[in-house]
Design a protein around this motif. Sequence first.
Motif, PDB file in Angstrom:
ATOM      1  N   GLY A  94       0.859  -1.171   0.000  1.00 16.77           N
ATOM      2  CA  GLY A  94       0.000   0.000   0.000  1.00 16.77           C
ATOM      3  C   GLY A  94       0.895   1.219   0.000  1.00 16.77           C
ATOM      4  N   GLN A  95       1.079   1.839   1.145  1.00 19.03           N
ATOM      5  CA  GLN A  95       2.040   2.936   1.274  1.00 19.03           C
ATOM      6  C   GLN A  95       3.443   2.374   1.406  1.00 19.03           C
ATOM      7  OE1 GLN A  95       0.702   5.421   4.538  1.00 19.03           O
ATOM      8  NE2 GLN A  95      -0.533   6.650   3.138  1.00 19.03           N
ATOM      9  N   ARG A  96       4.410   3.093   0.838  1.00 22.79           N
ATOM     10  CA  ARG A  96       5.803   2.649   0.876  1.00 22.79           C
ATOM     11  C   ARG A  96       6.426   2.989   2.227  1.00 22.79           C
ATOM     12  NH1 ARG A  96       5.768  -1.171  -2.143  1.00 22.79           N
ATOM     13  NH2 ARG A  96       3.578  -0.911  -1.613  1.00 22.79           N
ATOM     14  N   ALA A  97       7.145   2.034   2.814  1.00 21.70           N
ATOM     15  CA  ALA A  97       7.799   2.246   4.098  1.00 21.70           C
ATOM     16  C   ALA A  97       8.977   3.200   3.946  1.00 21.70           C
ATOM     17  CB  ALA A  97       8.269   0.921   4.681  1.00 21.70           C
ATOM     18  N   GLU A  98       9.223   3.984   4.985  1.00 19.23           N
ATOM     19  CA  GLU A  98      10.364   4.899   4.949  1.00 19.23           C
ATOM     20  C   GLU A  98      11.667   4.130   5.103  1.00 19.23           C
ATOM     21  OE1 GLU A  98      12.040   8.919   7.214  1.00 19.23           O
ATOM     22  OE2 GLU A  98      10.544   7.632   8.198  1.00 19.23           O
ATOM     23  N   VAL A  99      11.748   3.264   6.088  1.00 18.55           N
ATOM     24  CA  VAL A  99      12.938   2.441   6.327  1.00 18.55           C
ATOM     25  C   VAL A  99      12.684   1.061   5.736  1.00 18.55           C
ATOM     26  CG1 VAL A  99      14.405   1.346   8.068  1.00 18.55           C
ATOM     27  CG2 VAL A  99      13.613   3.711   8.383  1.00 18.55           C
ATOM     28  N   VAL A 100      13.442   0.706   4.712  1.00 18.05           N
ATOM     29  CA  VAL A 100      13.287  -0.593   4.063  1.00 18.05           C
ATOM     30  C   VAL A 100      14.398  -1.524   4.529  1.00 18.05           C
ATOM     31  CG1 VAL A 100      12.066   0.295   2.062  1.00 18.05           C
ATOM     32  CG2 VAL A 100      14.568   0.267   2.050  1.00 18.05           C
ATOM     33  N   TRP A 101      14.186  -2.821   4.321  1.00 18.75           N
ATOM     34  CA  TRP A 101      15.160  -3.771   4.845  1.00 18.75           C
ATOM     35  C   TRP A 101      15.121  -5.089   4.086  1.00 18.75           C
ATOM     36  CZ3 TRP A 101      12.371  -7.992   6.329  1.00 18.75           C
ATOM     37  CH2 TRP A 101      11.079  -7.801   6.816  1.00 18.75           C
ATOM     38  N   THR A 102      16.227  -5.820   4.185  1.00 16.45           N
ATOM     39  CA  THR A 102      16.322  -7.194   3.707  1.00 16.45           C
ATOM     40  C   THR A 102      17.019  -7.998   4.786  1.00 16.45           C
ATOM     41  OG1 THR A 102      16.568  -6.364   1.438  1.00 16.45           O
ATOM     42  CG2 THR A 102      17.030  -8.697   1.817  1.00 16.45           C
ATOM     43  N   ARG A 103      16.420  -9.127   5.186  1.00 14.50           N
ATOM     44  CA  ARG A 103      16.948  -9.863   6.326  1.00 14.50           C
ATOM     45  C   ARG A 103      17.287 -11.309   5.972  1.00 14.50           C
ATOM     46  NH1 ARG A 103      13.014 -12.754  10.223  1.00 14.50           N
ATOM     47  NH2 ARG A 103      11.232 -13.296   8.907  1.00 14.50           N
ATOM     48  N   VAL A 104      18.156 -11.909   6.810  1.00 16.53           N
ATOM     49  CA  VAL A 104      18.506 -13.329   6.772  1.00 16.53           C
ATOM     50  C   VAL A 104      18.097 -13.917   8.107  1.00 16.53           C
ATOM     51  CG1 VAL A 104      20.387 -15.005   6.628  1.00 16.53           C
ATOM     52  CG2 VAL A 104      20.441 -12.936   5.200  1.00 16.53           C
ATOM     53  N   TYR A 105      17.475 -15.111   8.080  1.00 15.52           N
ATOM     54  CA  TYR A 105      16.893 -15.643   9.304  1.00 15.52           C
ATOM     55  C   TYR A 105      16.720 -17.152   9.215  1.00 15.52           C
ATOM     56  CZ  TYR A 105      12.679 -15.666   6.397  1.00 15.52           C
ATOM     57  OH  TYR A 105      11.767 -15.890   5.379  1.00 15.52           O
ATOM     58  N   SER A 106      16.396 -17.761  10.336  1.00 11.63           N
ATOM     59  CA  SER A 106      16.011 -19.164  10.389  1.00 11.63           C
ATOM     60  C   SER A 106      14.504 -19.257  10.197  1.00 11.63           C
ATOM     61  CB  SER A 106      16.408 -19.780  11.739  1.00 11.63           C
ATOM     62  OG  SER A 106      15.691 -20.970  11.989  1.00 11.63           O
TER      63      SER A 106
END
Length: 307
Positions: A65-77
Amino acid sequence: MDQLLSEVLGLQKVWQAKNTEEMQRRGFVVRTEIRDWLREHAEALATAMEIPLADVGVEGKDGAGQRAEVVWTRVYSKSRTPSATDGWYIVYLFSGDGERVYLSLMQGTTQWIAGELKPREPAALKKRIAWARPLIKQVASERADLLSEIRLNARTKLGRGYEPGNVVAIEYQRGAIPNSDVLSEDLLFMARLLGRLYKATDDATHVPGDLPVEVREATQSGDHREPQERPQGRPRVPPDRSRAQGHRGAQCPARHGALRGSGMDREGRRRQQAVRPASDARGRESPRGGEGDHIRWQPGGPLTGRP
């Protein structure tokens, strides 16, 4: 990878909540191109985190919908941290002003309670950090550039909300991002720290700062989507908890690759995990790249705040 990080930082400078052409490009880089680069390292990440290859997850988010100000890409289990609101993971977090990107050892900073997404209490986040840092101290001492605080310079509440969840982080400043070989080394180093936390959490009966199991069971909603993923204006439908629990348990691989017992048994064991409290430790120093009001974590050093 260095070019992708730099491109996202440049697009942060023209952030809008509307899905402009620039925001569409930013979302593609975060959700697809950075994700694909990380997936190329999946085998090495699995080894560093000491988890099965099939349990390594990678995802990027830029809002819905609305674009986030702080974007991210994560690595996880996948089995331990299926949602960014839960558990521990490593994540590239892009500052709101486009001046820096962090590779952060992060924890979930929000939680679903009674069907509502709410920020975790700052005291609870601090307790979890105080528990986590001694566990990674031995490995973390190999580097002198780890930061105990991050500064995202976000204008939105959600963007600022990531800051208190940081355990330790590596900062890359705009215009001084190292090449992909260095970024790969940094990534695997942070994955080793994450693996330490996963092992400790697996072995624990309670993590300080977490709600007691019975309280969490009574209040937590089954909706674990990220806040920006919540469809706008759609009425909430109470989840079928029995089906949701069975589904989660069935998808959680055992720590060493083979399921032990039923999915529900595995879920029950996970809910009983936690840890012993320990003291926090960090010190004050300028980070790599120059700005002196960051806090550099020094294992064994005193706990200090911002100047």
